[in-house]
Design a protein around this motif. Structure first.
Motif, PDB file in Angstrom:
ATOM      1  N   ARG A 129      19.050  16.388 -10.111  1.00 37.96           N
ATOM      2  CA  ARG A 129      18.059  15.536  -9.446  1.00 37.96           C
ATOM      3  C   ARG A 129      18.041  15.811  -7.944  1.00 37.96           C
ATOM      4  N   TRP A 130      19.232  15.939  -7.379  1.00 34.25           N
ATOM      5  CA  TRP A 130      19.303  16.170  -5.930  1.00 34.25           C
ATOM      6  C   TRP A 130      18.647  17.498  -5.565  1.00 34.25           C
ATOM      7  N   ALA A 131      19.007  18.558  -6.308  1.00 36.16           N
ATOM      8  CA  ALA A 131      18.414  19.873  -6.032  1.00 36.16           C
ATOM      9  C   ALA A 131      16.903  19.821  -6.198  1.00 36.16           C
ATOM     10  N   GLY A 132      16.440  19.137  -7.228  1.00 34.46           N
ATOM     11  CA  GLY A 132      15.004  19.034  -7.451  1.00 34.46           C
ATOM     12  C   GLY A 132      14.306  18.308  -6.314  1.00 34.46           C
ATOM     13  N   MET A 133      14.935  17.235  -5.806  1.00 31.39           N
ATOM     14  CA  MET A 133      14.341  16.484  -4.703  1.00 31.39           C
ATOM     15  C   MET A 133      14.207  17.359  -3.459  1.00 31.39           C
ATOM     16  N   VAL A 134      15.257  18.156  -3.170  1.00 28.44           N
ATOM     17  CA  VAL A 134      15.198  19.052  -2.012  1.00 28.44           C
ATOM     18  C   VAL A 134      14.133  20.109  -2.215  1.00 28.44           C
ATOM     19  N   GLN A 135      14.042  20.639  -3.430  1.00 27.19           N
ATOM     20  CA  GLN A 135      13.080  21.715  -3.701  1.00 27.19           C
ATOM     21  C   GLN A 135      11.637  21.238  -3.692  1.00 27.19           C
ATOM     22  N   ARG A 136      11.416  19.952  -3.933  1.00 25.96           N
ATOM     23  CA  ARG A 136      10.041  19.445  -3.875  1.00 25.96           C
ATOM     24  C   ARG A 136       9.524  19.393  -2.444  1.00 25.96           C
ATOM     25  N   ARG A 137      10.403  19.241  -1.478  1.00 22.85           N
ATOM     26  CA  ARG A 137      10.025  19.218  -0.056  1.00 22.85           C
ATOM     27  C   ARG A 137      10.936  20.188   0.707  1.00 22.85           C
ATOM     28  N   PRO A 138      10.846  21.468   0.410  1.00 20.37           N
ATOM     29  CA  PRO A 138      11.803  22.415   0.990  1.00 20.37           C
ATOM     30  C   PRO A 138      11.677  22.581   2.497  1.00 20.37           C
ATOM     31  N   LEU A 139      10.442  22.591   3.001  1.00 29.51           N
ATOM     32  CA  LEU A 139      10.265  22.802   4.433  1.00 29.51           C
ATOM     33  C   LEU A 139      10.806  21.622   5.224  1.00 29.51           C
ATOM     34  N   VAL A 140      10.482  20.413   4.790  1.00 36.98           N
ATOM     35  CA  VAL A 140      10.997  19.215   5.474  1.00 36.98           C
ATOM     36  C   VAL A 140      12.522  19.183   5.419  1.00 36.98           C
ATOM     37  N   SER A 141      13.078  19.477   4.245  1.00 36.59           N
ATOM     38  CA  SER A 141      14.536  19.462   4.090  1.00 36.59           C
ATOM     39  C   SER A 141      15.204  20.494   4.993  1.00 36.59           C
ATOM     40  N   ALA A 142      14.641  21.703   5.032  1.00 32.04           N
ATOM     41  CA  ALA A 142      15.221  22.767   5.853  1.00 32.04           C
ATOM     42  C   ALA A 142      15.144  22.426   7.333  1.00 32.04           C
ATOM     43  N   VAL A 143      13.989  21.886   7.766  1.00 30.77           N
ATOM     44  CA  VAL A 143      13.829  21.546   9.183  1.00 30.77           C
ATOM     45  C   VAL A 143      14.787  20.427   9.581  1.00 30.77           C
ATOM     46  N   LEU A 144      14.890  19.391   8.749  1.00 31.46           N
ATOM     47  CA  LEU A 144      15.788  18.280   9.080  1.00 31.46           C
ATOM     48  C   LEU A 144      17.246  18.733   9.108  1.00 31.46           C
ATOM     49  N   ALA A 145      17.670  19.493   8.090  1.00 36.18           N
ATOM     50  CA  ALA A 145      19.054  19.961   8.054  1.00 36.18           C
ATOM     51  C   ALA A 145      19.340  20.896   9.222  1.00 36.18           C
ATOM     52  N   GLY A 146      18.423  21.819   9.482  1.00 32.88           N
ATOM     53  CA  GLY A 146      18.613  22.732  10.605  1.00 32.88           C
ATOM     54  C   GLY A 146      18.656  21.994  11.931  1.00 32.88           C
ATOM     55  N   GLY A 147      17.799  20.953  12.070  1.00 32.61           N
ATOM     56  CA  GLY A 147      17.803  20.169  13.299  1.00 32.61           C
ATOM     57  C   GLY A 147      19.117  19.455  13.524  1.00 32.61           C
ATOM     58  N   ARG A 186      18.825  35.141 -16.439  1.00 28.30           N
ATOM     59  CA  ARG A 186      18.546  34.595 -17.770  1.00 28.30           C
ATOM     60  C   ARG A 186      17.106  34.094 -17.880  1.00 28.30           C
ATOM     61  N   THR A 187      16.653  33.441 -16.801  1.00 32.28           N
ATOM     62  CA  THR A 187      15.392  32.701 -16.901  1.00 32.28           C
ATOM     63  C   THR A 187      14.240  33.318 -16.123  1.00 32.28           C
ATOM     64  N   GLY A 188      14.530  34.072 -15.048  1.00 31.54           N
ATOM     65  CA  GLY A 188      13.460  34.594 -14.215  1.00 31.54           C
ATOM     66  C   GLY A 188      12.812  33.547 -13.350  1.00 31.54           C
ATOM     67  N   ASP A 189      13.365  32.351 -13.297  1.00 27.02           N
ATOM     68  CA  ASP A 189      12.799  31.222 -12.548  1.00 27.02           C
ATOM     69  C   ASP A 189      13.768  30.858 -11.426  1.00 27.02           C
ATOM     70  N   THR A 190      13.369  31.135 -10.180  1.00 31.39           N
ATOM     71  CA  THR A 190      14.262  30.873  -9.057  1.00 31.39           C
ATOM     72  C   THR A 190      14.575  29.396  -8.926  1.00 31.39           C
ATOM     73  N   ARG A 191      13.564  28.545  -9.056  1.00 30.88           N
ATOM     74  CA  ARG A 191      13.802  27.104  -8.920  1.00 30.88           C
ATOM     75  C   ARG A 191      14.793  26.605  -9.959  1.00 30.88           C
ATOM     76  N   ALA A 192      14.587  26.995 -11.206  1.00 31.27           N
ATOM     77  CA  ALA A 192      15.511  26.571 -12.260  1.00 31.27           C
ATOM     78  C   ALA A 192      16.900  27.162 -12.040  1.00 31.27           C
ATOM     79  N   ALA A 193      16.950  28.412 -11.558  1.00 26.15           N
ATOM     80  CA  ALA A 193      18.240  29.057 -11.337  1.00 26.15           C
ATOM     81  C   ALA A 193      19.032  28.326 -10.261  1.00 26.15           C
ATOM     82  N   VAL A 194      18.377  27.941  -9.175  1.00 34.94           N
ATOM     83  CA  VAL A 194      19.066  27.222  -8.109  1.00 34.94           C
ATOM     84  C   VAL A 194      19.534  25.853  -8.601  1.00 34.94           C
ATOM     85  N   THR A 195      18.676  25.164  -9.318  1.00 36.40           N
ATOM     86  CA  THR A 195      19.033  23.838  -9.828  1.00 36.40           C
ATOM     87  C   THR A 195      20.232  23.910 -10.753  1.00 36.40           C
TER      88      THR A 195
END
Length: 736
Positions: A377-395, A636-645
């Motif tokens: 769930r956590w990974a999915g939440m971050v992946q739904r808003r990746p730019l916002v998450s990256a900017v906030l964490a980087g900031g 296995r899956t060819g799906d980056t989002r699923a692989a990261v999750t």
């Protein structure tokens, strides 16, 4: 071996078990010949410990050398003023009613007589015989206590410190200062490593829920550390290192040793749960997690060897010593641990607490699935808003790193010691009576010819310099070939103004004074300033070398330039944030007293260059364990989002446990007495905490989501062809 759902050709990844490779054969041998392997390890540790602790090299704390101004001054002093060699102590005296008060004088003269009677002390000059040793108001006095014996170590000096402290009272305060006095008062590291070990055991038990599974990583790490420390003492004969090396090496060895064993034991438990027999599970654990351990440990060693670029003789010794520890823990993880697994077999989950043992397997499975669901769930939440998450964490990381821009480097002196130490009391008395610069003298040295032995114009120019309290007359060596004089700053050892003064003397004052071109500025204070300047200039080169080599290694392992670059940038951000927190706590004093720092102080010169390669290597460890699973899922899956999750879900628990162990071990350094070691431990603990939270939980999934298929870019190679597997066919295992 599990069959892939993709093409017929086998897609080998760094986590695909191989039963025919060298690691598999090694694991099988250690498992089958476990008694022989265990006996060999025990005998080896005993033999190495006997040799290392009995005949190992003594620590070397001489950081002088090189071609700096202070090094050239020291070389002149050693060559032409042999009588000035040897350690000294300084007796500081403060009498409320003045030192001429009969009761005060009786006390002072008795202490002087007792000190002079010591077999390790040379002639002592009484302040009653030399007016220059007493302040004009006759309340504060000082005298130098020469140590004539080369064996005047901590054990010999400590009774002198205690003698002086015990004599204080009735309005008279006496204290001994000097390097040997500071060492004599500094207690042993004590139980901080024990506290770290207990904390690691608690974390392991929470992670495994079994005393047997908890004990294996700890026993493996302890045997490896014992052998590693003994080896570093033997290596010290070839590559000397300072006295803090053993503390630092033990701290790093304990952390990585337990972590490496943790990853392998976790994989072993997963294989047993999947239905493998103990021997097969051991082979799979070593060929997967063990493979990653070897790569991660090699990365740490290579990063540590980046210290050689700094050109500091003793820091090269620190790099070699800590690398030896890491190498031994790696060997123990892939040889000793498989033997232990052979003894435990299916009993790896034995000796559970009743509360945990009473749980049904169904309840445990449900709880595990819930944990995986939370991670997903956590990974999915971050992946739904990746730019916002990256900017906030980087900031956040950039804000934490901002104080790094004001970092100052120095070495601890008496002014930053605990307030109950005699050395601090001596510093306080002398600063009050003779100025804060009394403990930071500058020694000027120059070669002189038979017709030019007068340095008085230089002394006058130095005396007139803003920031100089006073200078002594020049003294010519007995051979008539060199001359020296001393000058005392108005500011203390740790003050930035003192470093500015040294640079101004070298750049402006001495070149402009008659005969000042060949005069060198030396002394402990100038030596520390030169070392700090040298480190500041070479640190970027070391960082570049470590990053470049690590990039090549990681690219070869994960087969992706993009992921390797991501790892490098994220590691720099986490280390920069750790530097910033260190500056805020130690240098600015934020929460410093609560964390065991007596006062605000500059960062110790060796700390930034030491913790960078350690942290970069450790960060790569977690990167390897996470990305290895992500890569496996992607193929296995060819799906980056699923692989990261899925990769995060499978590694979240074990990486969290590993990071918690590291943080616990490093944080216990705050319980010790050495302020420099405390700084190193705090910096590493903060970096690991940031890496396991902000980096792994936010930045990694966000950035990988933004990059998409570009994550797997590798020049000259196509992305692997994959046939997505149904989700139900993806094994529900956790860990590495």
């Amino acid at each position: 071996m599990r069959e892939e759902n993709g093409p017929k050709e086998k897609l080998m990844t760094i986590d695909t078990p191989r039963t025919d490779g060298a690691l598999a054969r090694l694991a099988r041998f250690c498992y089958q010949r476990r008694r022989l392997v265990l006996l060999a390890w025990i005998a080896g540790v005993i033999a190495v410990a006997f040799a290392g602790f009995g005949y190992g090299a003594a620590p070397d704390n001489d950081f002088s050398g090189g071609d700096s101004g202070s090094a050239r001054a020291q070389a002149l002093i050693e060559k032409h003023f042999p009588e000035r060699q040897g350690d000294t102590l300084t007796l500081a005296i403060k009498a409320d009613r003045g030192i001429d008060d009969p009761a005060a004088r009786q006390k002072v003269e008795k202490v002087l007589a007792d000190l002079a009677a010591s077999p390790v002390v040379g002639p002592v000059t009484s302040p009653y015989q030399d007016k220059s040793l007493v302040t004009p108001d006759r309340r504060i006095a000082r005298t130098t206590i020469p140590l004539t014996s080369k064996d005047a170590d901590k054990a010999a000096v400590k009774p002198l410190v205690e003698l002086v402290k015990d004599a204080s009272g009735d309005g008279v305060t006496l204290a001994l200062g000097g390097t040997q006095a500071e060492k004599a008062e500094t207690p042993a590291q004590g139980s901080s490593e024990i506290v770290g070990l207990v904390a690691a055991a608690v974390i392991l038990f929470i992670a495994f829920g079994s005393l047997v599974a908890m004990g294996l990583p700890i026993v493996t790490a302890l045997l490896a550390i014992a052998a590693g420390i003994a080896l570093t003492k033997l290596v010290g004969h070839l590559v000397p290192s300072p006295d803090f090396t053993m503390i630092l090496a033990a701290m790093i060895g304990l952390g990585v040793g337990i972590d490496y064993a943790l990853f392998i034991v976790t994989r072993y438990k997963d294989c047993l749960q999947a239905g493998d027999e103990p021997e097969t599970a051991t082979v799979k654990a070593i060929t997967t997690a063990g493979h990653a351990v070897l790569f991660a440990g090699t990365t740490v060693v290579i990063a540590l060897m980046g210290l050689v670029v700094m050109g500091q003789r003793l820091m090269t010794g620190v790099a070699v010593a800590t690398s030896v520890i890491v190498l031994v823990t790696m060997v123990a993880a892939v040889t000793l641990l498989p033997a232990f697994l052979g003894f435990t077999g299916h009993r790896i989950n034995s000796l559970r607490l009743p509360r945990r043992a009473s749980r049904s397997r169904q309840a445990t499975g449900a709880a595990a699935r819930e944990r995986r669901t939370i991670a997903e769930r956590w990974a999915g939440m971050v992946q739904r808003r990746p730019l916002v998450s990256a900017v906030l964490a980087g900031g956040v990381l950039l804000v934490l790193a901002a104080p790094t821009l004001s970092m100052r480097l120095s070495n601890p002196d008496a002014s930053v010691q605990p307030r109950d130490r005699s050395s601090y009391t001596s510093y306080e008395i002398l600063s009050e009576g003779f100025g804060p610069g009394y403990g930071a003298p500058l020694i000027f040295a120059a070669e002189v010819g038979s017709g030019q032995t007068d340095l008085r114009p230089v002394v006058e120019a130095v005396s007139r310099t803003d920031g100089i309290a006073y200078a002594t007359p020049p003294q010519v060596s007995k051979d008539g070939k060199a001359a020296i004089f001393m000058a005392f700053p108005k500011t203390g050892y740790q003050d930035e103004a003192t470093a500015d003064l040294v640079h101004r003397l070298r750049d402006d004052v001495l070149p402009g004074a008659p005969g000042g071109e060949g005069v060198q500025v030396g002394g402990p204070n100038a030596g520390t300033i030169d070392m700090a300047d040298d480190i500041s200039s070479r640190l970027p080169l070391m960082i570049a070398v470590v990053i470049a080599v690590s990039l090549v290694l990681l690219t070869a392992l994960v087969r992706s330039v993009t992921i390797a670059l991501q790892a490098a940038v994220m590691n720099l951000l986490s280390i920069g944030a750790a530097y910033g927190v260190l500056v805020a706590v130690v240098q600015w004093g934020w929460l410093g007293s609560a964390l065991g720092f007596p006062t605000a102080m500059p960062i110790s010169t060796w700390v930034p260059m030491m913790i960078f390669p350690v942290l970069f290597g450790l960060s790569m460890d977690y990167e390897v364990f996470l990305i290895s699973r992500v890569r496996e899922e992607y193929e296995r899956t060819g799906d980056t989002r699923a692989a990261v999750t899925r990769g995060m879900a499978r590694t979240a628990k074990v990486i969290t446990a590993a990071a918690a162990i590291m943080v616990a071990v490093f944080t216990t350094s705050l319980l010790g007495p050495d302020v420099a070691v405390k700084q190193g431990g705090l910096g590493m603990a903060v970096a690991v905490l940031i890496d396991a939270t902000i980096i792994r939980m936010i930045l990694v999934p966000a950035v990988m989501e933004l990059c998409g298929k570009a994550n797997w870019w590798m020049p000259g190679r196509r992305s692997p062809k994959v046939t997505p597997a149904p989700r139900a066919e993806i094994p529900e295992e956790a860990g590495v």
